[in-house]
Each structure stands twice: as C-alpha cells, then as structure tokens.
Design an enzyme around this catalytic site. Structure first.
Site, short mmCIF file in Angstrom:
data_model
loop_
_atom_site.label_atom_id
_atom_site.label_comp_id
_atom_site.label_asym_id
_atom_site.label_seq_id
_atom_site.Cartn_x
_atom_site.Cartn_y
_atom_site.Cartn_z
N ALA A 63 0.48 -1.25 0.48
CA ALA A 63 -0.25 0.32 -0.15
C ALA A 63 0.81 1.46 -0.20
O ALA A 63 2.07 1.24 0.58
CB ALA A 63 -0.93 -0.16 1.61
N GLY A 107 0.51 -5.01 0.54
CA GLY A 107 -0.43 -5.45 0.31
C GLY A 107 -0.58 -5.45 -1.54
O GLY A 107 -0.95 -6.00 -2.89
N GLU A 110 -0.52 -9.24 -1.20
CA GLU A 110 -2.25 -9.88 -1.11
C GLU A 110 -2.66 -9.62 -2.64
O GLU A 110 -3.39 -10.76 -2.72
CB GLU A 110 -2.55 -8.90 -0.30
CG GLU A 110 -2.27 -8.78 1.40
CD GLU A 110 -2.88 -7.46 2.41
OE1 GLU A 110 -2.33 -6.71 1.64
OE2 GLU A 110 -3.21 -7.84 2.91
N GLU A 130 3.90 -5.41 7.64
CA GLU A 130 3.23 -4.12 7.66
C GLU A 130 3.54 -4.41 9.47
O GLU A 130 3.13 -2.63 9.58
CB GLU A 130 1.90 -5.03 8.02
CG GLU A 130 0.90 -5.16 6.18
CD GLU A 130 1.05 -6.24 5.45
OE1 GLU A 130 1.83 -7.06 6.06
OE2 GLU A 130 0.55 -5.72 4.69
C1 3H9 Z 1 0.60 -2.49 3.08
O1 3H9 Z 1 0.73 -3.07 2.52
C2 3H9 Z 1 -0.62 -2.28 3.83
C3 3H9 Z 1 -1.36 -3.76 2.76
O2 3H9 Z 1 -1.70 -4.92 4.08
C4 3H9 Z 1 -3.33 -3.31 2.07
C5 3H9 Z 1 -4.37 -2.09 3.32
C6 3H9 Z 1 -5.07 -2.17 2.19
N1 3H9 Z 1 4.36 3.88 0.00
O3 3H9 Z 1 13.65 2.27 0.76
P1 3H9 Z 1 14.03 2.97 -0.34
C7 3H9 Z 1 9.31 5.36 -0.99
S1 3H9 Z 1 1.46 -1.60 4.04
C8 3H9 Z 1 5.37 4.51 0.00
O4 3H9 Z 1 15.09 4.13 -0.59
P2 3H9 Z 1 14.76 0.39 -1.03
C9 3H9 Z 1 10.58 5.67 0.26
O5 3H9 Z 1 9.56 6.54 1.06
C10 3H9 Z 1 2.99 -1.63 3.50
N2 3H9 Z 1 6.06 5.10 -0.44
O6 3H9 Z 1 14.23 2.23 -1.18
C11 3H9 Z 1 11.37 6.34 -0.64
O7 3H9 Z 1 11.10 7.76 -1.34
P3 3H9 Z 1 12.23 8.65 -1.45
C12 3H9 Z 1 3.82 -2.65 2.86
C13 3H9 Z 1 7.34 4.16 -0.21
O8 3H9 Z 1 15.13 0.40 -2.60
C14 3H9 Z 1 11.12 5.88 -1.95
O9 3H9 Z 1 10.18 5.28 -2.11
N3 3H9 Z 1 5.25 -2.45 2.26
C15 3H9 Z 1 6.68 2.53 0.12
O10 3H9 Z 1 15.82 0.70 0.08
C16 3H9 Z 1 12.35 4.17 -2.04
O11 3H9 Z 1 12.06 3.93 -0.98
C17 3H9 Z 1 6.66 -2.14 3.21
O12 3H9 Z 1 6.16 -2.08 3.80
C18 3H9 Z 1 5.30 2.65 0.29
N4 3H9 Z 1 4.96 1.32 0.32
O13 3H9 Z 1 13.75 -0.78 -0.53
C19 3H9 Z 1 7.36 -2.34 2.09
N5 3H9 Z 1 8.07 1.91 -0.15
O14 3H9 Z 1 12.98 8.08 -2.51
C20 3H9 Z 1 8.39 -0.42 2.74
C21 3H9 Z 1 8.68 2.29 -0.10
O15 3H9 Z 1 11.57 9.92 -1.41
N6 3H9 Z 1 8.95 0.10 2.29
N7 3H9 Z 1 8.72 3.99 -0.76
O16 3H9 Z 1 12.91 8.82 -0.13
C22 3H9 Z 1 10.43 -0.91 1.65
O17 3H9 Z 1 10.36 -2.12 2.65
C23 3H9 Z 1 11.34 -0.70 0.83
O18 3H9 Z 1 10.87 0.53 0.47
C24 3H9 Z 1 11.12 -1.78 -0.33
C25 3H9 Z 1 12.48 -0.89 -1.40
C26 3H9 Z 1 12.10 -2.73 -0.05
C27 3H9 Z 1 10.33 -1.54 -0.73
#
Ligand code: 3H9
Length: 699
Positions: A63, A107, A110, A130
């Site tokens: 998400a 998500g 999912e 999450e």
């Molecule tokens: C969810 O899914 C709930 C569900 O069950 C559905 C509910 C209905 N959203 O980390 P990075 C941005 S909860 C918005 O530096 P990497 C991040 O801020 C979600 N923004 O890169 C950054 O922005 P900026 C579950 C996001 O390669 C840029 O992307 N998912 C999101 O080192 C690059 O990120 C998670 O918890 C997001 N979801 O790592 C995953 N994700 O460039 C969270 C990233 O402006 N994300 N951004 O600073 C991660 O773990 C890492 O970002 C990921 C990439 C491994 C994906």
C-alpha cells in the site's frame, strides 16, 4: 504521461504493467487500474489469460504508506477497501498470473495471492512486513497466506514481518514457478499453460493451529512492547476459526484498530524519517565519489568494528596500530567475531574468509596513500587526534575523505591540524560499529557539500542510517544522552532504587536502562571524558556523584564484572547493596533529601530531559529536523521505534503538557531544568517539534 497501469498484448495473453515509480506502491489509481485491465482481458475474446507485472525495479512494494496518514488525520475517508477489488480479480474466469521481481510486499503480496498463480525470479522476495509499521495485512494477507502455506508459517511471516526468498516461497507453495531468464516471457508461457479457477480463498487444507506461545516468546525478545504482531496472530488464527469472508471482516477490524494506534503512527514516522535524513538541503543528493579502499587508524573496539563494517561491504581496509601487540589483539577480536557469526549460521565460512582477506594490518602508513578514506578511531583525546590528523594530512591522497570517529570532540579543532579542513568530517559510529545501524556524520564549518554527499552515499553502502549533524560537544546523540543519564543518576541519589530506574525505562521500551548502558559501555569512558572537559564545569551546578566513585573503586561496569551492578559469568546483572549504600552515603554528604519516587517521575525525568535538550539542539541547527533526532535515538540509542523517538514522543504527549511538567522539575531542581526556548515558543503557539523547520528551512 505514462498511465499508472497499462494493458498490452503478447499474442493471446494480456500483459498488465504497473508504472508507479519508485516502488509501484498501490497509490490511488493503481488498484483501480489493475482491475480495469483484468476486466478488459475478460471481455476480450482474443485473450486467454493475463500476466500482472511491475515495471522498473520491483513488483508492488505494498500500500502507499503516505495514504495512511491522510486517513488517520481525517483528510480521507476511514476505509482501506482493497478487498472488493481483489475479490473481483480472483473471480475472473481467465487466469491472472502475478510475475514477481524485486519485492512483493504487504498489499503487493496480497494482490499476488488474489491472482490465480504466482511466478517469480529467483532473486525476488515476498513478505507481509506490515507489523514493521505497526499494522497487520489489511487486504486478505492473513486469510489467503495460511491457506497457501499453512497457518504456522503464515503466522510467523505476519507476526515478524520478515520477507522470504522466492526459493522458500516456491518450496512452501506460495510461488508456483521460479523463472530463469526473462520474467515476462516466462510468465506468459506459464499463463498459456495455466488453467482457470484456482483461488486461494477456496483452499483450506493447510489451515490449522498456530503455536502461539512459541511465537509470542520470540516476539517478546524481538518486538517487545508492540501490539501489531499480536493482532497479526489474532487475524491468522481467525482464518482457521471463521469462514473466508468473516475472516476478512475480522482482519479489517483489527487492521483499523492498528491503523489508528500510536504504535503505527510512530513506526510510519520512523520509516519515512530514515529516508528523509538522507535529504540534506544544499547537499547534492547523489555523489560521484566512490570509496573503494579505506585506511583505519586504531584497532580497538571502535576501530575493529568499523573495519568489519567496511569489510562486510566488500571494501578493502588497511588497519593501523602503534604496537604489534595491539594490532594482534585487534585482529584476533575481528577474527573471533566472524567465527562467532559463522558458528551462529549467519555467515558462511568462505564469506568470512573472503572478508578477512580484504584486511591488511600495518604498523606504518603504508597503503594509506591509495585509500579513498582515512578513518581515525583512537581514544578521545584532542592532542592525540590532532597529532594523528597532522600525520594523515601528509600521507593521504589529495581529495581523500579524512574522517574522525570522535564521539564528543570539536571536529573543527581536529580539522585545524590539517591543511585541508574542507576534507575533514566526523563519522561517528556506535558500538558495536559492525552491528549498530546509526552513523552520525558531523559536518565541520569547512566540510564541503560534496564531502557530506560522499559520506551519505558511503553510509548507505555500509548499510548504515546516516544522519548529518552539526558540530558541538557530543553532537546530537551524546549531547542528549548526557542529561538523560544525569537524571537517571540524580534519581538514584534522591532515593530511587537502581534497578527500578533501569526497569522503568526498559519497560517503556528502551533496549536497556540508562544505568545498565553505562555498565555495558564502560563507566571509565565517561570518566575520562569528564576529566577532559573538567574546565567546562559550571560553578555550583549539581553534578552526578556516583559514577566517579564507582570508577575510583575500579568498578568500570561489565568488563570488570562490577559497576552499578555486579555481573556473573554469563553477564547477568545482580543488584549490589554496596552501590545502594554508596548512593545513600554520597547523598547524605551532599545534603540530598531522600524520598519515595514514583515510576512516572522516573520516566518523565529521563525522557523529558532528552526532549528538552533535543529542543536546544534543534534551535541551534545542530539537527536539521526533529525527525533527524528521532532517527539518531531509534537507531543508535535503543529508543523504541514504536514511540517514534524522543521528539516524536514529546509531540505525542503534547508540548504544552511537556512544558508544564518541565516547569515543575525546574521549580524543584533548578536551572538544569530550564525549559528550552524553542519548547516554550512551540508550546505557546500550540505547535509540535515536527512543525519546526528551522535549520532545514534555511540550510
Ligand atoms: C500495506 O501494504 C498494507 C496492506 O496490507 C494493504 C492494506 C489495505 N509507500 O526504501 P527505499 C518510498 S503496508 C510509499 O529508499 P529500497 C520510500 O519512502 C505497506 N512510499 O528503497 C522512498 O521514497 P523517497 C507494506 C514508499 O530499494 C522510495 O520509495 N509495505 C513505499 O532501499 C524508495 O524506497 C512495506 O512496508 C510504500 N509502501 O527499498 C514496504 N515503499 O525516494 C515498505 C517505499 O522519496 N518499503 N516507498 O525517499 C520497503 O520496505 C522498501 O522501500 C523497499 C525498497 C524494500 C520496497
């Protein structure tokens, strides 16, 4: 402009591609776009199946986390309704195959589980992370995952949030095929073979009991004090108890409960904070400077840990000491650390040997001229550091980064020992340097923007969370730690039990109590620093009394098996009445009255001392934003991420209440508790620390 989701064709297979950089989060428009494409495929008689794939570096990272804040603040409707979309997708007659590369998280997974099949490249990772932002899966993850891989494994994945590899997902039945070579072509071939109709919601053979006690035991160690992991367990258990749709409803209820919790808000703050700190006004976001070789001076605890950090990142290191004995000791410790990591199964023997092979020990400056960075990691003594920097200046190549690991000393004075202060910077690692994630990058007045940019890029390469801070005694972390630990000691002098002070902070969520931290780090370290800075002591100001005495007695903490506590062979702490007696004696001599002290006072005295000093640091521009301070504390000082950091915690309490409490302490304890002017200002304006953009606004 490219559409968020696009449908193209490969013969009789529709390709649904998501274009929402950087991580294809499910921002508004993405789920709707996917569903529209799935429906187009259904309606098109020339298409037999669909592939859902992400463009760029990843499948779907989950998400869009930014949207959650809009819901909790009331800006957006109070619902996160992906379930109807996913239900329509999985009811499609023609099969949809998720083609996963990069990560399918939250998500994202999912969505993939609502597809009929999943294929992935070998390097992909999938997970339900999450809980790491205080939530649980909210779009069927807790209901579909146990049906696909079994309740126990699903409960573990949802409760701990750690992703698994595509290979493991394949073995578990979550991924149907690993694709070698081109993912899209492989997925299309798979889609052509796939028959319609296999839906995760219809499977129930793998549902079963969850060994909740075993998971909760591990949670108590790894995620102490957090509620979301418990709710994730509740939701996975509901899958076995209820039908699919009732299970989804229960999951949604628990998800909403988590979404509005202080835990989730704080963890989301910490998530974005970690990324925000790398954005420093006036500093280029990308650096062309590559660190391919490092030289480190000092093979003690810090130098050795820093060397390992570089070796772990694949950067060759020349490690210098003054005597063969010190060098051998340092090398033996590094080797022992690697051996113990291998013994724990966290590293292969070959990898450990490969890392060690990148290390060149030396007693001279040989090899320093080729280094892109020279790191000084000797003990905290200005004269010694200046002498070393004068020597480095002679041997380092022009343009090399000259970094000091000082934890308290003036980086400008250190830089003055060289003819190139623009290349001198503080790289303050935290012990053990190879483990702790924080790196304080201390900018001197001459440190160039390129140097800071290169240091930030290096921090990322080393796997650290790097925070740029200004130059002052103790910088951000240690400067704030001083009043925090001072209050802990004052509380003991005023009658609080030593163990109670530690336990109150531990129960709040700190990795360790403040007095135990002293024992772990070595009380002699602070003792030496106090002696170095004795000339700065203010006449008549109350000073903590006990630690100097403990050091005089040779009680340096864990390393001497005695400090605030005694320690057994296994380093378990044992209360020591001798120290309590010492505290009472010193208090009596200093005329400090003894009284009952509440747990609430212990917590407030310690945590508000952090926030009050943090406010000064913010006002002076030593930290760019309040979130920078929070990131320092969460990653370097064991502050619980689920309370966001000391500044976030103060914002949570309300700055008016924080100020009122501090005024009570000021009335009772005097000028050490004078409220920071910024706190007074913000509280008066009804604002928060996070509203203050002081240094960040005009840096
Ligand atoms: C969810 O899914 C709930 C569900 O069950 C559905 C509910 C209905 N959203 O980390 P990075 C941005 S909860 C918005 O530096 P990497 C991040 O801020 C979600 N923004 O890169 C950054 O922005 P900026 C579950 C996001 O390669 C840029 O992307 N998912 C999101 O080192 C690059 O990120 C998670 O918890 C997001 N979801 O790592 C995953 N994700 O460039 C969270 C990233 O402006 N994300 N951004 O600073 C991660 O773990 C890492 O970002 C990921 C990439 C491994 C994906």
């Amino acid at each position: 402009m490219e559409k968020l989701v696009q449908l193209t064709r490969d013969g009789d297979v529709g390709i649904i591609t998501i274009h929402n950089p950087p991580v294809n989060a499910l921002s508004p428009g993405v789920p709707e776009g996917i569903l529209q494409c799935v429906e187009e495929v259904q309606a098109d008689s020339s298409l037999r199946a669909a592939v859902l794939i992400g463009s760029g570096r990843t499948f779907i990272a989950g998400a869009d986390i930014k949207e959650f804040g809009k819901i909790t603040s009331g800006e957006k409707e109070r619902k996160v309704g992906l379930n109807p979309t996913l239900a329509k997708m999985e009811s499609a007659a023609k099969p949809v195959v998720a083609a996963i590369h990069g990560t399918a998280l939250g998500g994202g997974l999912e969505f993939a589980m609502a597809c009929h099949y999943r294929v992935a490249v070998a390097k992909a990772q999938v997970g339900q992370p999450e809980v790491k932002i205080g939530l649980i899966p909210g779009a069927g993850g807790t209901q579909r995952l146990p049906r696909l891989i079994g309740s126990q494994k699903a409960a573990e994945m949802c409760a701990f949030g750690d992703p698994i590899s595509a290979a493991e997902a394949h073995a578990l039945g979550l991924v149907d095929e690993i694709i070698d070579g081109d993912l899209q072509a492989g997925a299309v071939a798979f889609a052509r073979k796939a028959a319609a109709g296999r839906r995760a919601r219809d499977l129930s053979g793998k549902l079963g009991a969850v060994d909740r006690a075993a998971i909760e035991k591990k949670l108590a160690q790894k995620m102490r004090g957090r509620k979301a992991p418990i709710r994730a367990l509740d939701a996975v258990e509901a899958a076995s108890r209820l039908g699919f749709d009732e299970g989804l409803a229960e999951e949604s209820r628990l998800f909403m409960e988590c979404l509005f919790s202080s835990e989730s808000k704080a963890l989301i703050h910490a998530f974005f904070g970690e990324r925000e700190v790398s954005k420093v006004p006036g500093v280029p976001p990308k650096s062309g400077f590559a660190v391919n070789k490092a030289a480190i001076i000092g093979a003690g605890t810090m130098g050795g840990g820093i060397a390992m950090t570089y070796l772990n990142a694949g950067i060759p290191v020349v490690l210098k000491e003054t005597t063969q004995e010190a060098l051998d000791k340092g090398l033996a410790t590094i080797r022992k650390n690697y051996e113990s990591t291998v013994a724990k199964g966290r590293l292969s023997n070959e990898d450990a040997e490969r890392r060690l092979s990148l290390l060149t020990p030396t007693l001279t400056y040989d090899g320093f001229a080729e280094a892109d960075i020279v790191v000084e990691a000797v003990f905290e003594n200005m004269a010694l550091k200046k002498q070393i920097f004068a020597e480095i200046d002679k041997v380092a190549r022009p343009g090399a980064i000259l970094a000091s690991n000082t934890s308290t000393l003036d980086i400008d004075e250190i830089a003055s020992a060289t003819a190139r202060p623009q290349d001198v910077i503080g790289h303050h690692f935290f012990s053990p340097a190879n483990v702790m994630r924080l790196l304080e990058i201390v900018r001197g007045k001459a440190s160039s923007a390129e140097l800071i940019s290169a240091s930030l890029a290096l921090g990322k390469k080393l796997g650290k969370v790097a925070v740029v801070v200004g130059n002052c005694r103790g910088f951000v972390g240690n400067r704030m730690f001083h009043p925090y630990r001072r209050e802990a000691q004052f509380l003991v002098e005023e009658g609080a039990a030593i163990a109670e002070v530690d336990d109150v902070l531990y129960e709040f969520g700190m990795a360790m109590g403040p007095l135990s931290v002293g024992d772990l780090a070595g009380l002699d370290v602070g003792w030496r620093i106090r002696k170095e800075f004795k000339h700065l002591d203010k006449e008549g100001e109350r000073k903590a009394l006990i630690e100097d005495q403990l050091c005089e007695m040779g009680r340096y903490g864990q390393k001497t098996k005695a400090g605030w506590y005694r320690y057994d062979e296994k380093r378990n702490r044992i209360d020591d009445p001798e120290v309590t007696a010492l505290a009472r004696k010193l208090a009596a001599e200093a005329g400090i009255p003894q009284r009952e002290i509440s747990r609430e006072e212990i917590l407030d005295r310690c945590l508000l001392a952090l926030a009050n000093e943090g406010a000064r640091i913010l006002d002076e521009g030593i930290a760019l934003r309040s979130v920078d301070i929070d990131v320092v504390y969460v990653n370097g000082y064991g502050f619980p991420a689920h309370w966001g950091g000391p500044m976030w915690y103060a914002d949570f309490l309300g700055l008016d209440k924080v100020l009122a409490r501090i005024r009570v302490f000021e009335a009772r304890h005097g000028s050490l508790w004078e409220p920071a002017p910024l706190l007074v200002r913000l509280a008066g304006e009804g604002k928060k620390f996070s509203d203050f953009q002081g240094a960040a606004a005009h840096a």
